[in-house]
Design an enzyme around this catalytic site. Structure first.
Site: not given
Ligand code: NAD
Ligand code: UFG
Length: 336
Positions: A12, A34, A125, A149, A153, A179
């Site tokens: 994205y 992918l 993040s 997660y 990071k 976000n």
């Protein structure tokens, strides 16, 4: 610095970064396995920009294939987005997340060191902050991620700091995204979640499009003005502009830097629904359900450091975020 390796470039945010890089005359090599994207997106990138890019289907966990990418290509800098990002999934599959995100980055950095490529922009993040008492959140706030997660990071951030401490010839930009939402203005590329979306904005878009019956609002008893969670939504095009600025800064002022990329404004779930309904004219059926495990009440950024040091600012507000998500959703009802 003209030749940029974009890991996770079919994803994205990566696909929007490729557009911006090509438009700014960079040469782009995308590395992606992918696992959460489709190669078709890169055709759209070429359509939008009228330029070509190179693509290698490689997993960063595959050390041999990753090594070959570095042997066969001229690379000046890396924008490292490849990673797994679903908070809920990371609670269920922690080892998978640690291996993919941490070991993948370790392999990448080892290859970079071997080839004397020492320029990297890393996708971190806001989740590294966890629950904070002082808002807006500054980069100096203590980090305390609340899920695997987020901990991957933070481990990667710390690894990059250690690499820099051992060898100050490295130039490292750590960007902490809040976000990211929205899509390219052409409606040709956007967020394409597999299955049912985890995140609010793509979920709302699919409800508005009639693909999902209703939105579940995860709790209306938070200590916020309307009781629903507040977040700092940033248009993906503004986020991407921050990467181009960060890349330029690595040349102008080498070293290690860490910046928040958000807008500094917090929107509640109910405010997002109202904005989306007003812009699309679609009613979003919703239901209040219990809180989602691991969610916090309010997160929004202090972005003054990025504004000052990167000479960066945001151009898109909530109207543009909703309009662009909706255009992407309407033009691509089933994604790529
Ligand atoms: P995405 O899933 O769309 O893109 C990530 C890409 O990385 C995918 O194309 C996937 O196939 C690829 N990938 C994953 N593991 C790989 C591996 N081992 N080797 C090669 N390719 C691999 O996600 P996105 O939203 O574009 O996020 C990009 C980065 O930004 C991620 O690192 C994510 O953690 C970070 N981030 C995203 C958000 C968000 O809300 N979207 C917020 C903060 C940070
Ligand atoms: N929400 C709902 N219903 C949904 C989805 C979300 O009510 O179906 C609410 C959440 O409870 C939260 C808000 O909408 O209050 C935003 O939720 P998202 O899942 O869209 O975003 P998060 O803030 O939970 O997390 C996102 C990414 C993380 C990233 C973080 C950075 O998923 O990877 O932003 O702030 F780390």
């Amino acid at each position: 610095m003209k030749n940029i390796l974009v890991t996770g470039g079919a994803g994205y945010i990566g696909s929007h970064i490729c557009v911006a890089l090509l438009n700014a005359d960079y040469k782009v090599l995308v590395l992606d396995n992918l696992s959460n994207s489709k190669v078709a997106v890169l055709e759209r990138v070429k359509e939008i920009t009228g330029r070509s890019l190179q693509f290698v289907k490689v997993d960063l966990l595959d050390t041999q294939k990753t090594a070959a990418v570095f042997e066969e290509n001229s690379i000046d800098a890396v924008i490292h987005l490849a990673g797994l990002k679903a908070v809920g999934e990371s609670n269920k599959l922690p080892l998978h997340y640690y291996r993919n995100n941490v070991v993948g980055t370790l392999n990448l950095c080892e290859r970079m060191a071997k080839h004397n490529i020492k320029n990297i922009v890393f996708s971190s993040s806001a989740t590294v902050y966890g629950e904070q008492q002082v808002l807006p959140i500054k980069e100096s706030a203590a980090t305390s991620p609340t899920n695997p997660y987020g901990r991957t990071k933070l481990i990667i951030e710390n690894m990059l700091r250690d690499i820099y401490n051992a060898d100050p010839d490295w130039n490292i930009s750590i960007l902490r995204y809040f976000n990211p939402v929205g899509a390219h203005k052409s409606g040709k590329i956007g967020e394409n979640p597999r299955g049912i979306p985890n995140n609010l904005m793509p979920y709302i878009a699919q409800v508005a499009a009639g693909r999902i019956e209703r939105l579940c609002i995860y709790g209306n008893d938070y200590p916020t003005a309307d009781g629903t969670g507040v977040r700092d939504y940033i248009h993906v095009l503004d986020l991407v502009a921050g990467h181009i600025k960060a890349l330029q800064k690595l040349v102008e002022r080498p070293g290690i830097m860490n910046h928040n990329l958000g807008t500094g404004a917090g929107y509640s779930v109910l405010e997002i629904i109202a904005a989306f309904e007003a812009i699309t004219g679609k009613k979003i059926p919703c239901e209040i359900v219990g809180r989602r495990e691991g969610d916090v009440a309010i997160v929004y950024a202090d972005c003054s450091l990025a504004k000052r040091e990167l000479a960066w600012s945001v151009d898109n507000g909530m109207r543009e975020m909703c309009e662009d998500v909706w255009r992407w959703q309407m033009q691509n009802p089933t994604g790529y």
